[in-house]
Design a protein around this motif. Structure first.
Motif, PDB file in Angstrom:
ATOM      1  N   ILE A 157      36.574  24.236  60.378  1.00 23.33           N
ATOM      2  CA  ILE A 157      35.263  24.737  59.986  1.00 23.33           C
ATOM      3  C   ILE A 157      34.775  25.739  61.019  1.00 23.33           C
ATOM      4  O   ILE A 157      35.004  25.578  62.226  1.00 23.33           O
ATOM      5  N   LYS A 158      34.133  26.799  60.567  1.00 21.21           N
ATOM      6  CA  LYS A 158      33.637  27.837  61.462  1.00 21.21           C
ATOM      7  C   LYS A 158      32.359  27.353  62.136  1.00 21.21           C
ATOM      8  O   LYS A 158      31.443  26.856  61.476  1.00 21.21           O
ATOM      9  N   VAL A 159      32.303  27.503  63.465  1.00 19.40           N
ATOM     10  CA  VAL A 159      31.133  27.104  64.245  1.00 19.40           C
ATOM     11  C   VAL A 159      30.444  28.377  64.725  1.00 19.40           C
ATOM     12  O   VAL A 159      31.018  29.148  65.511  1.00 19.40           O
ATOM     13  N   LEU A 160      29.231  28.629  64.249  1.00 21.92           N
ATOM     14  CA  LEU A 160      28.480  29.833  64.599  1.00 21.92           C
ATOM     15  C   LEU A 160      27.695  29.573  65.878  1.00 21.92           C
ATOM     16  O   LEU A 160      26.843  28.683  65.926  1.00 21.92           O
ATOM     17  N   CYS A 161      27.975  30.390  66.906  1.00 21.07           N
ATOM     18  CA  CYS A 161      27.410  30.145  68.233  1.00 21.07           C
ATOM     19  C   CYS A 161      26.314  31.126  68.621  1.00 21.07           C
ATOM     20  O   CYS A 161      25.702  30.968  69.695  1.00 21.07           O
ATOM     21  N   GLY A 162      26.063  32.153  67.822  1.00 21.13           N
ATOM     22  CA  GLY A 162      25.066  33.146  68.193  1.00 21.13           C
ATOM     23  C   GLY A 162      25.479  33.865  69.461  1.00 21.13           C
ATOM     24  O   GLY A 162      26.589  34.395  69.562  1.00 21.13           O
ATOM     25  N   THR A 163      24.604  33.876  70.463  1.00 19.15           N
ATOM     26  CA  THR A 163      24.919  34.520  71.745  1.00 19.15           C
ATOM     27  C   THR A 163      25.577  33.559  72.733  1.00 19.15           C
ATOM     28  O   THR A 163      25.945  33.964  73.842  1.00 19.15           O
ATOM     29  N   ASN A 164      25.736  32.289  72.351  1.00 12.15           N
ATOM     30  CA  ASN A 164      26.345  31.298  73.237  1.00 12.15           C
ATOM     31  C   ASN A 164      27.859  31.462  73.268  1.00 12.15           C
ATOM     32  O   ASN A 164      28.483  31.840  72.273  1.00 12.15           O
ATOM     33  N   ALA A 165      28.454  31.152  74.414  1.00 12.73           N
ATOM     34  CA  ALA A 165      29.902  31.282  74.570  1.00 12.73           C
ATOM     35  C   ALA A 165      30.615  30.257  73.700  1.00 12.73           C
ATOM     36  O   ALA A 165      30.303  29.059  73.761  1.00 12.73           O
ATOM     37  N   PRO A 166      31.574  30.682  72.879  1.00 13.89           N
ATOM     38  CA  PRO A 166      32.297  29.734  72.022  1.00 13.89           C
ATOM     39  C   PRO A 166      33.365  28.989  72.808  1.00 13.89           C
ATOM     40  O   PRO A 166      33.834  29.443  73.852  1.00 13.89           O
ATOM     41  N   LYS A 167      33.771  27.850  72.294  1.00 16.28           N
ATOM     42  CA  LYS A 167      34.902  27.132  72.851  1.00 16.28           C
ATOM     43  C   LYS A 167      36.186  27.834  72.411  1.00 16.28           C
ATOM     44  O   LYS A 167      36.281  28.343  71.288  1.00 16.28           O
ATOM     45  N   THR A 168      37.162  27.855  73.290  1.00 16.88           N
ATOM     46  CA  THR A 168      38.410  28.549  72.979  1.00 16.88           C
ATOM     47  C   THR A 168      39.575  27.607  72.737  1.00 16.88           C
ATOM     48  O   THR A 168      40.551  27.979  72.083  1.00 16.88           O
ATOM     49  N   SER A 169      39.487  26.379  73.270  1.00 14.93           N
ATOM     50  CA  SER A 169      40.581  25.424  73.100  1.00 14.93           C
ATOM     51  C   SER A 169      40.092  24.039  73.489  1.00 14.93           C
ATOM     52  O   SER A 169      38.974  23.867  73.984  1.00 14.93           O
ATOM     53  N   GLY A 170      40.952  23.050  73.281  1.00 20.71           N
ATOM     54  CA  GLY A 170      40.649  21.690  73.698  1.00 20.71           C
ATOM     55  C   GLY A 170      39.881  20.910  72.649  1.00 20.71           C
ATOM     56  O   GLY A 170      39.442  21.437  71.627  1.00 20.71           O
ATOM     57  N   ASN A 171      39.719  19.629  72.931  1.00 16.22           N
ATOM     58  CA  ASN A 171      38.961  18.756  72.043  1.00 16.22           C
ATOM     59  C   ASN A 171      37.470  18.920  72.301  1.00 16.22           C
ATOM     60  O   ASN A 171      37.022  18.901  73.454  1.00 16.22           O
ATOM     61  N   VAL A 172      36.708  19.076  71.221  1.00 21.24           N
ATOM     62  CA  VAL A 172      35.276  19.368  71.338  1.00 21.24           C
ATOM     63  C   VAL A 172      34.514  18.519  70.326  1.00 21.24           C
ATOM     64  O   VAL A 172      34.974  18.313  69.201  1.00 21.24           O
ATOM     65  N   THR A 173      33.351  18.021  70.739  1.00 19.88           N
ATOM     66  CA  THR A 173      32.416  17.384  69.811  1.00 19.88           C
ATOM     67  C   THR A 173      31.247  18.332  69.606  1.00 19.88           C
ATOM     68  O   THR A 173      30.563  18.706  70.561  1.00 19.88           O
ATOM     69  N   VAL A 174      31.040  18.729  68.365  1.00 21.00           N
ATOM     70  CA  VAL A 174      30.023  19.735  68.037  1.00 21.00           C
ATOM     71  C   VAL A 174      28.875  19.071  67.290  1.00 21.00           C
ATOM     72  O   VAL A 174      29.083  18.312  66.338  1.00 21.00           O
ATOM     73  N   THR A 175      27.661  19.372  67.726  1.00 17.51           N
ATOM     74  CA  THR A 175      26.451  18.984  67.001  1.00 17.51           C
ATOM     75  C   THR A 175      25.822  20.257  66.456  1.00 17.51           C
ATOM     76  O   THR A 175      25.731  21.268  67.171  1.00 17.51           O
ATOM     77  N   GLY A 176      25.406  20.228  65.207  1.00 18.34           N
ATOM     78  CA  GLY A 176      24.806  21.435  64.643  1.00 18.34           C
ATOM     79  C   GLY A 176      24.298  21.214  63.237  1.00 18.34           C
ATOM     80  O   GLY A 176      24.314  20.099  62.698  1.00 18.34           O
ATOM     81  N   LEU A 177      23.836  22.295  62.629  1.00 23.75           N
ATOM     82  CA  LEU A 177      23.224  22.275  61.308  1.00 23.75           C
ATOM     83  C   LEU A 177      24.210  22.821  60.281  1.00 23.75           C
ATOM     84  O   LEU A 177      24.865  23.837  60.523  1.00 23.75           O
ATOM     85  N   VAL A 178      24.325  22.143  59.142  1.00 20.30           N
ATOM     86  CA  VAL A 178      25.258  22.580  58.105  1.00 20.30           C
ATOM     87  C   VAL A 178      24.656  23.775  57.368  1.00 20.30           C
ATOM     88  O   VAL A 178      23.551  23.700  56.822  1.00 20.30           O
ATOM     89  N   GLY A 179      25.404  24.878  57.378  1.00 23.54           N
ATOM     90  CA  GLY A 179      24.995  26.063  56.635  1.00 23.54           C
ATOM     91  C   GLY A 179      26.077  26.469  55.654  1.00 23.54           C
ATOM     92  O   GLY A 179      27.118  25.813  55.539  1.00 23.54           O
ATOM     93  N   VAL A 180      25.849  27.556  54.938  1.00 25.83           N
ATOM     94  CA  VAL A 180      26.812  28.064  53.968  1.00 25.83           C
ATOM     95  C   VAL A 180      26.936  29.569  54.164  1.00 25.83           C
ATOM     96  O   VAL A 180      25.925  30.285  54.179  1.00 25.83           O
ATOM     97  N   VAL A 181      28.163  30.051  54.299  1.00 22.41           N
ATOM     98  CA  VAL A 181      28.445  31.480  54.402  1.00 22.41           C
ATOM     99  C   VAL A 181      29.615  31.790  53.482  1.00 22.41           C
ATOM    100  O   VAL A 181      30.696  31.208  53.633  1.00 22.41           O
TER     101      VAL A 181
END
Length: 510
Positions: free
Chosen positions: A471-495
């Motif tokens: 799933i695509k994680v939209l980060c805005g101006t924040n630095a995205p994760k590039t690798s590794g295991n990640v737990t993401v909290t966020g709002l479900v959107g549709v694009v």
């Protein structure tokens, strides 16, 4: 389908003489109700037709404009373009309907296009520009001709001729009072008494003039048996009412409706107003008198159907109460918790995590975690429901809402109904707009747009975006994760019909 037009009968011809003038005009707004199909032709070919004699020529088949539907229409260049087709004889009630393209308003003679006949009588519909017979004279109106056992001739109706496609219908009613009618574009144009019982079993088409009228989509039907009519009018202040029966929407709503008929109603408020309910003085019942989209049936007499609108937004209790509603009206939600603020939008959610919605607002934003009252216009954007807020009121600290743990394949969920549809491949409960948490492996990041950075999170549940898993994680101006295991909290959107996760800040991707 070649012919989808199935208007419902409003013209109860036997009552015309009993009604005042204003009511008679109302009756003229409606077309017949049809029963079984006796015969039809889409004019894409001449298969099944026959010419009257060896000297009669076929109409031309045009495959470019003007065509009403399908791949072709027929053009008539002279009076020898005349063909016919037989069907099982019937003594009525019966109707012949077809589409006519009137290409030249300067015709100087009769131009009958369709003629239903056999044995005892016949009637014909066309342009007949040379006819000036009463009740309405002139050469600029559509007309028809009745042959009642050898008696009758051309008469003009009320419908004015105009360039373009028009639906013509000739109708024979064999019950007392027996009559024949011409309808143009669903409006009763003329009614003539019939003295003798008639039988029909053939249709002939043609006898056009040199200016090439066109025809398409012929159909001959029996007539449906009607119940007692009810004269209904419709009223609304602060909005409008759309009325349809059997999928056909009527431009003129006031008229006769059959006993037991189900009428579909849609109330649309003007800007700044909201729908408040339905009322009937004709008896009957609404399926849901408080919904702007409902049905009405069971009228016991003449009366008025009223849609009531009030200034301001309609209060709804739960966010999910918006899902069945159409876009456009204004609604108000109270005591909803703000779960995120990103750009020109904030998200509100129920404390029981049953539903959430994105709120677009051009102004100062509320505080994440606080309760708010929100008023706005319901809309859809990029495949999700949104409120375009006109105002919001802060209500102080709200109950903290924990993110809902989901797998990527369930992000977004199934649709609720046609107004709140599913995202592509959605499964599980509808959760667009909700605060969620997903764990997985990061990859396929991009920082090419410094204001719209992103990465993909793959939890192995099978979601793909094109050729990219996860799933695509939209980060805005924040630095995205590039690798590794990640737990993401966020709002479900549709694009683009696909679910995405919108983070609220760097803390959502620790």
């Amino acid at each position: 389908m070649k012919m989808s037009v199935r208007a419902v009968c409003r013209a109860i011809d036997g009552l015309l003489g009993l009604l005042p003038a204003a009511a008679a005009l109302v009756v003229a707004a409606w077309a017949p109700a049809y029963g079984a199909v006796l015969w039809s032709s889409g004019c894409d070919s001449t298969e099944g037709w026959a010419t009257f004699s060896e000297t009669v020529t076929w109409p031309s088949i045009v495959t470019t404009s003007p065509i009403h539907s399908g791949s072709g229409a027929w053009a008539y260049t002279n009076r020898q373009n005349r063909v016919y087709q037989s069907f099982t004889p019937t003594n009525g009630p019966v109707a012949l309907r077809f589409w006519l393209y009137d290409s030249n308003l300067s015709y100087s003679g009769d131009a009958p296009i369709a003629h239903i006949h056999t044995g005892s009588g016949s009637f014909t519909a066309g342009m007949s520009a040379g006819v000036s017979t009463s009740p309405i004279g002139g050469t600029t109106r559509y007309a028809f001709k009745l042959n009642d056992n050898g008696v009758g001739g051309w008469v003009c109706g009320t419908a004015q001729r105009s360039v373009g496609w028009h639906r013509l219908e000739v109708v024979y009613k064999n019950t007392s009072p027996r009559n024949a009618c011409l309808y143009v574009d669903g409006v009763l144009s003329y009614t003539k008494a019939v003295n003798n019982a008639l039988t029909f079993g053939a249709v002939s088409v043609g006898m056009g003039l040199s200016s090439s009228p066109y025809s398409d989509d012929f159909r001959c039907d029996t007539m449906a048996v009607l119940g007692a009519p009810r004269l209904l009018t419709f009223a609304a202040t602060g909005g409008d009412i759309a009325v349809s029966v059997g999928g056909v929407q009527f431009a003129q709503k006031d008229g006769f409706y059959d006993e037991g008929e189900t009428i579909c109603l849609t109330a649309t408020p003007n800007p700044g107003c909201s729908f408040a309910g339905w009322n009937s003085t004709a008896g009957g019942a609404f399926a849901n008198p408080s919904s702007p989209v409902t049905t009405f049936s069971g009228a016991t007499g003449a009366g008025t159907i009223t849609a009531t609108f009030v200034s301001g937004a309609t209060a709804v209790d739960k966010i999910s109460d918006l899902w069945p509603l159409t876009n456009g009206p204004s609604y108000k939600l109270t005591d909803k918790v703000v779960t995120g603020v990103v750009g020109n939008a904030f998200w509100i959610e129920e404390t029981n995590r049953s539903a959430a919605i994105k709120v677009v607002y051009a102004g100062a934003m509320p505080v994440q975690g606080n309760k708010v009252d929100v008023s706005g216009v319901l809309d859809s954007s990029s495949g999700q429901r949104v409120l375009n807020a006109t105002s919001w009121t802060d209500k102080g600290a709200g109950t903290a809402i924990a993110p809902l743990g989901v797998i990527e394949r369930a992000a977004g969920g199934k649709g609720v109904n046609a107004n709140t549809p599913a995202i592509s491949g959605g499964t599980g409960l509808y959760n667009v707009g909700m605060l969620v948490r997903i764990a997985g492996s990061a990859g396929n990041s991009s920082v090419s747009d410094p204001n719209n950075k992103y990465f993909y999170l793959d939890d192995g549940s099978g979601l793909v975006d094109g050729a990219i898993p996860g799933i695509k994680v939209l980060c805005g101006t924040n630095a995205p994760k590039t690798s590794g295991n990640v737990t993401v909290t966020g709002l479900v959107g549709v694009v683009g019909g696909k679910p995405v996760i919108i983070i609220r800040g760097a803390g959502d991707i620790p």
